[in-house]
Design an enzyme around this catalytic site. Structure first.
Site, PDB file in Angstrom:
ATOM      1  N   GLY A  11       0.820  -1.203   0.000  1.00 28.10           N
ATOM      2  CA  GLY A  11       0.000   0.000   0.000  1.00 28.10           C
ATOM      3  C   GLY A  11       0.854   1.253   0.000  1.00 28.10           C
ATOM      4  O   GLY A  11       0.479   2.283   0.560  1.00 28.10           O
ATOM      5  N   ALA A  12       2.011   1.179  -0.672  1.00 25.36           N
ATOM      6  CA  ALA A  12       2.980   2.283  -0.624  1.00 25.36           C
ATOM      7  C   ALA A  12       2.801   3.286  -1.759  1.00 25.36           C
ATOM      8  O   ALA A  12       3.586   4.220  -1.875  1.00 25.36           O
ATOM      9  CB  ALA A  12       4.405   1.720  -0.667  1.00 25.36           C
ATOM     10  N   GLY A  15      -1.188   7.584   0.321  1.00 22.01           N
ATOM     11  CA  GLY A  15      -1.564   7.675   1.714  1.00 22.01           C
ATOM     12  C   GLY A  15      -0.446   7.413   2.702  1.00 22.01           C
ATOM     13  O   GLY A  15       0.697   7.856   2.529  1.00 22.01           O
ATOM     14  N   GLY A  17       1.152   4.667   3.422  1.00 24.67           N
ATOM     15  CA  GLY A  17       2.271   3.884   2.904  1.00 24.67           C
ATOM     16  C   GLY A  17       3.281   4.726   2.166  1.00 24.67           C
ATOM     17  O   GLY A  17       4.496   4.582   2.356  1.00 24.67           O
ATOM     18  N   SER A 132      -6.701  -0.904  13.284  1.00 20.86           N
ATOM     19  CA  SER A 132      -7.590   0.201  13.611  1.00 20.86           C
ATOM     20  C   SER A 132      -8.237  -0.091  14.958  1.00 20.86           C
ATOM     21  O   SER A 132      -8.438  -1.248  15.332  1.00 20.86           O
ATOM     22  CB  SER A 132      -8.677   0.347  12.538  1.00 20.86           C
ATOM     23  OG  SER A 132      -9.678   1.257  12.946  1.00 20.86           O
ATOM     24  N   TYR A 158     -15.435  -4.373   7.425  1.00 22.73           N
ATOM     25  CA  TYR A 158     -14.157  -3.692   7.658  1.00 22.73           C
ATOM     26  C   TYR A 158     -13.718  -3.871   9.113  1.00 22.73           C
ATOM     27  O   TYR A 158     -12.559  -4.191   9.396  1.00 22.73           O
ATOM     28  CB  TYR A 158     -14.280  -2.212   7.325  1.00 22.73           C
ATOM     29  CG  TYR A 158     -13.057  -1.407   7.692  1.00 22.73           C
ATOM     30  CD1 TYR A 158     -11.941  -1.393   6.865  1.00 22.73           C
ATOM     31  CD2 TYR A 158     -13.000  -0.686   8.888  1.00 22.73           C
ATOM     32  CE1 TYR A 158     -10.807  -0.668   7.207  1.00 22.73           C
ATOM     33  CE2 TYR A 158     -11.872   0.035   9.238  1.00 22.73           C
ATOM     34  CZ  TYR A 158     -10.781   0.042   8.390  1.00 22.73           C
ATOM     35  OH  TYR A 158      -9.656   0.746   8.743  1.00 22.73           O
TER      36      TYR A 158
END
Length: 277
Positions: A11-12, A15, A17, A132, A158
């Protein structure tokens, strides 16, 4: 700062990442950027002059290829940051037959970690998972319905995936910490990223897409601070393996998160599902 580490961040391409990749590269670490979008991932990697790989976590064959490529490319991996994920919209199944949110947020990082496990253990590595505090909001986890065929709702699912990633972190610690592997989960907090922009949850979509509300959220750099702290720190000294961290401090949990039997059972059930995929 300690000697630079080889840090793989999923996820880089955007955001948290991308923010972590920039900061860690500046700190002297060898960053390996992994993203879903070829264009965005190449842009971040080109900006920093770092290696990059593209993998779509809705396809487990791409996760397996990513693991093969990483195992071949790097003699050691000091940190695996499982950061990719999101809050998605209507129920959809992947080509592998799993509910999309479940696969992207939990099943794919579980598989990637397992496929890199031998190298991670040999490297005395840390596996760091973007979780989270919504893990505390999850209802009772039903191991016979991880695909949520009975109770799908975007935010509900989620929350379950974040519970699952925390349980995975705790069980990863229990099984492999004695062999040198450390693991921690962290909550980056609400951050102004593209998270939830595709969600059908009206409150979540409004929060992350309405300019006036989005302006109230901190930027990705702030969200990446705890990840950077975990990477820079030393397990057993600066943070404890198996923990959930919020703003660099142990986060509040609940009975379900601390249920060791549930964590073991989830691990076993996940392996069963992956054997069929």
């Amino acid at each position: 700062m300690s000697e630079g580490k080889t840090v793989v961040i999923t996820g880089a391409s955007d955001g948290i990442g991308a923010a972590a990749a920039r900061t860690l590269h500046r700190d002297g670490h060898r960053v390996v950027a992994v993203g879903r979008s070829p264009e965005k991932t190449a842009a971040v990697a080109g900006e920093l002059g770092v290696d990059s790989f593209v993998a779509d976590f809705t396809r487990l064959d791409e996760v397996r290829k990513l693991a093969d490529d990483l195992n071949a490319a790097y003699p050691r991996i000091d940190v695996l940051a499982n950061n990719a994920g999101g809050l998605f919209g209507e129920r959809a199944k992947t080509v592998d037959g799993f509910e999309k949110t479940f696969q992207v947020n939990y099943l794919a990082p579980f598989l990637l970690t397992q496929l890199l496990r031998d190298k991670l253990i040999a490297s005395d590595a840390a596996v760091l998972q973007t979780a989270s505090i919504s893990a505390r909001l999850a209802a009772k986890l039903e191991l016979d319905d991880l695909n949520h065929d009975r109770d799908f709702a975007p935010v509900r699912v989620y929350n379950f995936t974040k519970l699952e990633i925390v349980l995975f972190t705790k069980e990863l610690h229990r099984r492999y910490h004695a062999q040198g592997l450390s693991a921690a989960a962290f909550d980056p907090g609400g951050v102004a990223t593209n998270f939830a922009t595709g969600s059908t949850s009206r409150p979540m979509r409004m929060l992350y897409t309405t300019p006036a509300l989005r302006a109230l959220l901190p930027g990705p750099d702030k969200g990446a601070r705890t990840l950077r702290w975990l990477i820079q720190g030393k397990p057993g000294v600066d943070w404890e393996s198996g923990g959930l961290y919020v703003r660099r401090k142990p986060g509040r949990t609940n009975r379900q998160i601390e249920d060791a039997d549930l964590a073991r059972a989830l691990w076993d059930r996940t392996e069963e599902l992956l054997e069929r995929a």
